[in-house]
Design a protein around this motif. Structure first.
Motif, PDB file in Angstrom:
ATOM      1  N   MET A   1       0.584  -0.959   0.071  1.00  0.00           N
ATOM      2  CA  MET A   1      -0.182  -0.211  -0.165  1.00  0.00           C
ATOM      3  C   MET A   1       0.664   1.384   0.332  1.00  0.00           C
ATOM      4  O   MET A   1       1.158   1.999  -0.578  1.00  0.00           O
ATOM      5  N   PHE A   2       1.170   1.789   0.965  1.00  0.00           N
ATOM      6  CA  PHE A   2       2.215   2.602   1.515  1.00  0.00           C
ATOM      7  C   PHE A   2       3.751   2.113   0.896  1.00  0.00           C
ATOM      8  O   PHE A   2       3.949   1.046   1.782  1.00  0.00           O
ATOM      9  N   GLN A   3       4.621   2.992  -0.077  1.00  0.00           N
ATOM     10  CA  GLN A   3       5.460   2.902   0.359  1.00  0.00           C
ATOM     11  C   GLN A   3       6.772   3.279   0.859  1.00  0.00           C
ATOM     12  O   GLN A   3       6.623   4.548   1.568  1.00  0.00           O
ATOM     13  N   PRO A   4       7.955   2.870   1.988  1.00  0.00           N
ATOM     14  CA  PRO A   4       9.086   3.180   3.571  1.00  0.00           C
ATOM     15  C   PRO A   4       9.025   4.346   2.178  1.00  0.00           C
ATOM     16  O   PRO A   4       9.744   4.129   0.882  1.00  0.00           O
ATOM     17  N   LEU A   5       9.330   5.431   3.314  1.00  0.00           N
ATOM     18  CA  LEU A   5      10.362   6.786   2.864  1.00  0.00           C
ATOM     19  C   LEU A   5      11.558   7.160   2.928  1.00  0.00           C
ATOM     20  O   LEU A   5      12.220   6.609   4.146  1.00  0.00           O
ATOM     21  N   ASP A   6      12.419   6.416   2.473  1.00  0.00           N
ATOM     22  CA  ASP A   6      13.613   6.978   2.768  1.00  0.00           C
ATOM     23  C   ASP A   6      14.443   8.301   3.700  1.00  0.00           C
ATOM     24  O   ASP A   6      14.413   9.434   3.691  1.00  0.00           O
ATOM     25  N   PRO A   7      14.051   7.658   5.176  1.00  0.00           N
ATOM     26  CA  PRO A   7      14.774   8.764   6.074  1.00  0.00           C
ATOM     27  C   PRO A   7      15.797   9.795   5.917  1.00  0.00           C
ATOM     28  O   PRO A   7      15.199  10.844   6.173  1.00  0.00           O
ATOM     29  N   LEU A   8      16.409   9.812   4.905  1.00  0.00           N
ATOM     30  CA  LEU A   8      17.495  10.363   4.536  1.00  0.00           C
ATOM     31  C   LEU A   8      17.024  11.589   3.318  1.00  0.00           C
ATOM     32  O   LEU A   8      17.003  12.604   3.764  1.00  0.00           O
ATOM     33  N   LEU A   9      16.301  11.241   2.565  1.00  0.00           N
ATOM     34  CA  LEU A   9      15.417  12.523   1.489  1.00  0.00           C
ATOM     35  C   LEU A   9      13.910  13.248   2.306  1.00  0.00           C
ATOM     36  O   LEU A   9      13.933  14.308   1.767  1.00  0.00           O
ATOM     37  N   HIS A  10      13.851  12.031   3.078  1.00  0.00           N
ATOM     38  CA  HIS A  10      12.523  12.549   3.595  1.00  0.00           C
ATOM     39  C   HIS A  10      12.661  13.381   4.821  1.00  0.00           C
ATOM     40  O   HIS A  10      11.981  13.789   6.180  1.00  0.00           O
ATOM     41  N   ALA A  11      13.285  14.562   4.984  1.00  0.00           N
ATOM     42  CA  ALA A  11      13.656  16.315   5.579  1.00  0.00           C
ATOM     43  C   ALA A  11      13.818  16.965   4.631  1.00  0.00           C
ATOM     44  O   ALA A  11      14.487  16.985   3.921  1.00  0.00           O
ATOM     45  N   GLU A  12      13.296  18.127   4.690  1.00  0.00           N
ATOM     46  CA  GLU A  12      13.299  19.109   3.965  1.00  0.00           C
ATOM     47  C   GLU A  12      14.573  19.814   3.388  1.00  0.00           C
ATOM     48  O   GLU A  12      14.594  19.605   1.965  1.00  0.00           O
ATOM     49  N   LEU A  13      15.326  20.375   4.971  1.00  0.00           N
ATOM     50  CA  LEU A  13      16.818  20.855   4.233  1.00  0.00           C
ATOM     51  C   LEU A  13      17.112  20.011   2.925  1.00  0.00           C
ATOM     52  O   LEU A  13      17.741  20.126   1.973  1.00  0.00           O
ATOM     53  N   ARG A  14      17.659  18.605   3.183  1.00  0.00           N
ATOM     54  CA  ARG A  14      18.036  17.633   2.610  1.00  0.00           C
ATOM     55  C   ARG A  14      17.332  17.014   1.125  1.00  0.00           C
ATOM     56  O   ARG A  14      18.197  17.239  -0.248  1.00  0.00           O
ATOM     57  N   LEU A  15      16.096  17.216   1.187  1.00  0.00           N
ATOM     58  CA  LEU A  15      15.549  17.021   0.090  1.00  0.00           C
ATOM     59  C   LEU A  15      15.510  18.541  -0.851  1.00  0.00           C
ATOM     60  O   LEU A  15      15.986  17.796  -2.290  1.00  0.00           O
ATOM     61  N   ALA A  16      15.922  19.514  -0.031  1.00  0.00           N
ATOM     62  CA  ALA A  16      15.827  20.694  -0.942  1.00  0.00           C
ATOM     63  C   ALA A  16      16.788  20.538  -1.288  1.00  0.00           C
ATOM     64  O   ALA A  16      17.516  20.813  -2.906  1.00  0.00           O
ATOM     65  N   ILE A  17      17.816  20.427  -0.466  1.00  0.00           N
ATOM     66  CA  ILE A  17      19.805  19.698  -1.793  1.00  0.00           C
ATOM     67  C   ILE A  17      19.683  19.040  -2.540  1.00  0.00           C
ATOM     68  O   ILE A  17      20.704  19.554  -3.347  1.00  0.00           O
ATOM     69  N   MET A  18      19.132  18.094  -2.450  1.00  0.00           N
ATOM     70  CA  MET A  18      19.172  16.998  -3.564  1.00  0.00           C
ATOM     71  C   MET A  18      17.932  18.022  -4.819  1.00  0.00           C
ATOM     72  O   MET A  18      19.398  17.051  -6.115  1.00  0.00           O
ATOM     73  N   SER A  19      17.058  18.015  -4.687  1.00  0.00           N
ATOM     74  CA  SER A  19      16.291  18.473  -5.091  1.00  0.00           C
ATOM     75  C   SER A  19      17.605  19.688  -6.807  1.00  0.00           C
ATOM     76  O   SER A  19      17.509  19.648  -7.643  1.00  0.00           O
ATOM     77  N   LEU A  20      18.457  20.258  -5.853  1.00  0.00           N
ATOM     78  CA  LEU A  20      19.083  22.019  -6.575  1.00  0.00           C
ATOM     79  C   LEU A  20      20.031  20.635  -6.992  1.00  0.00           C
ATOM     80  O   LEU A  20      20.688  21.362  -8.382  1.00  0.00           O
ATOM     81  N   LEU A  21      20.945  19.892  -6.654  1.00  0.00           N
ATOM     82  CA  LEU A  21      21.799  19.098  -6.820  1.00  0.00           C
ATOM     83  C   LEU A  21      21.008  18.005  -8.603  1.00  0.00           C
ATOM     84  O   LEU A  21      22.033  18.147  -9.318  1.00  0.00           O
ATOM     85  N   ILE A  22      20.200  17.733  -8.182  1.00  0.00           N
ATOM     86  CA  ILE A  22      19.397  16.713  -9.407  1.00  0.00           C
ATOM     87  C   ILE A  22      19.938  17.446 -10.479  1.00  0.00           C
ATOM     88  O   ILE A  22      20.185  17.228 -12.076  1.00  0.00           O
ATOM     89  N   SER A  23      19.007  18.957 -10.642  1.00  0.00           N
ATOM     90  CA  SER A  23      19.300  19.451 -11.880  1.00  0.00           C
ATOM     91  C   SER A  23      20.582  19.820 -11.994  1.00  0.00           C
ATOM     92  O   SER A  23      20.055  20.392 -12.916  1.00  0.00           O
ATOM     93  N   ALA A  24      21.078  20.896 -10.848  1.00  0.00           N
ATOM     94  CA  ALA A  24      22.618  21.134 -11.790  1.00  0.00           C
ATOM     95  C   ALA A  24      23.808  20.538 -11.547  1.00  0.00           C
ATOM     96  O   ALA A  24      24.560  20.938 -11.998  1.00  0.00           O
ATOM     97  N   ASP A  25      23.862  19.393 -11.408  1.00  0.00           N
ATOM     98  CA  ASP A  25      24.604  18.144 -10.086  1.00  0.00           C
ATOM     99  C   ASP A  25      26.060  18.629 -10.079  1.00  0.00           C
ATOM    100  O   ASP A  25      27.373  17.856 -10.209  1.00  0.00           O
ATOM    101  N   GLU A  26      26.440  19.596  -9.718  1.00  0.00           N
ATOM    102  CA  GLU A  26      27.090  20.949  -9.162  1.00  0.00           C
ATOM    103  C   GLU A  26      26.798  22.328  -8.625  1.00  0.00           C
ATOM    104  O   GLU A  26      26.088  23.132  -9.227  1.00  0.00           O
ATOM    105  N   ALA A  27      26.946  22.315  -7.442  1.00  0.00           N
ATOM    106  CA  ALA A  27      27.432  23.371  -6.657  1.00  0.00           C
ATOM    107  C   ALA A  27      28.092  24.306  -5.205  1.00  0.00           C
ATOM    108  O   ALA A  27      28.084  22.675  -5.109  1.00  0.00           O
ATOM    109  N   GLU A  28      27.907  24.821  -5.158  1.00  0.00           N
ATOM    110  CA  GLU A  28      28.874  25.856  -3.676  1.00  0.00           C
ATOM    111  C   GLU A  28      28.051  25.560  -2.765  1.00  0.00           C
ATOM    112  O   GLU A  28      26.746  26.353  -3.144  1.00  0.00           O
ATOM    113  N   PHE A  29      28.931  25.643  -1.897  1.00  0.00           N
ATOM    114  CA  PHE A  29      27.585  25.711  -0.011  1.00  0.00           C
ATOM    115  C   PHE A  29      26.858  26.381  -0.820  1.00  0.00           C
ATOM    116  O   PHE A  29      26.262  27.289  -0.026  1.00  0.00           O
TER     117      PHE A  29
END
Lengths: 95, 95
Positions: free
Chosen positions: B1-29
């Motif tokens: 029914m409900f698939q488990p959510l990777d806790p590492l990604l299910h966190a606002e800031l980490r998700l935002a970081i990943m979201s940025l990097l997935i389209s930019a694939d390189e970004a400075e701090f």
DNA sequence: ATAATTTGGTTTATAAAATAAACTTGTTTA
DNA sequence: TAAACAAGTTTATTTTATAAACCAAATTAT
């Protein structure tokens, strides 16, 4: 850029509860427990939180002699869920 | 029914970081900091976690004389992100 | 020159959350 | 009538997220 995510909804179990209720708009505690795979304790706590926030309403009745807890989503809950989904999209679109 | 959510990604800031990097694939701090609105401390911690999980790689170099931290998403990270999005959908579809 | 400020972070501390374990109350069933 | 089960609740524990404090080097102002 990134819209804030309602912390009340951005939690696996609470999101699952809301997801169930949004399509069922009424569900009994044991059913939610079974569908989500949550422990009773965890479910009880999370249902309380959603209820305290006014996202769901909880009716305590009886089914024969046994206690029966029924949950329904509220208008506020429905709105919050929709807003959450919208906000999430700002993170997910692999533009 | 409900698939488990990777806790590492299910966190606002980490998700935002990943979201940025997935389209930019390189970004400075500092860029990530600005885009996410995070504090440096929080960002530093969350970047470490993603890095420790192998979802991103962090290169420490210099830009002129100043330190420069560059983040890139890894193949694992990309896969995990896609799996996360897929899992999320099991909660969101208002069937 | 040197003091103050800024940049680019890291480390540590705190507050909040998620989750499980233990418990309660009443009902069936053996 | 004792044991097991149902339906939850309460309490305790472990993680997390987040912010606050800190540090080192570079730049700017005096």
């Amino acid at each position: 850029m990134f819209q804030p995510l309602d912390p009340l909804l951005h939690a696996e179990l609470r999101l699952a509860i809301m997801s169930l209720l949004i399509s069922a708009d009424e569900a009994e505690f044991p059913y939610i427990k079974e569908q989500t795979g949550a422990t009773a304790g965890n479910l009880s706590v999370q249902v309380d939180k959603l209820s305290a926030a006014g996202y769901i309403e909880v009716e305590k009745t009886f089914k024969g002699k046994r206690p029966c807890t029924i949950c329904r989503i509220t208008d506020n809950g429905r709105q919050a869920f929709e807003a959450y989904v919208k906000a999430l999209k700002s993170y997910l679109k692999v533009k």
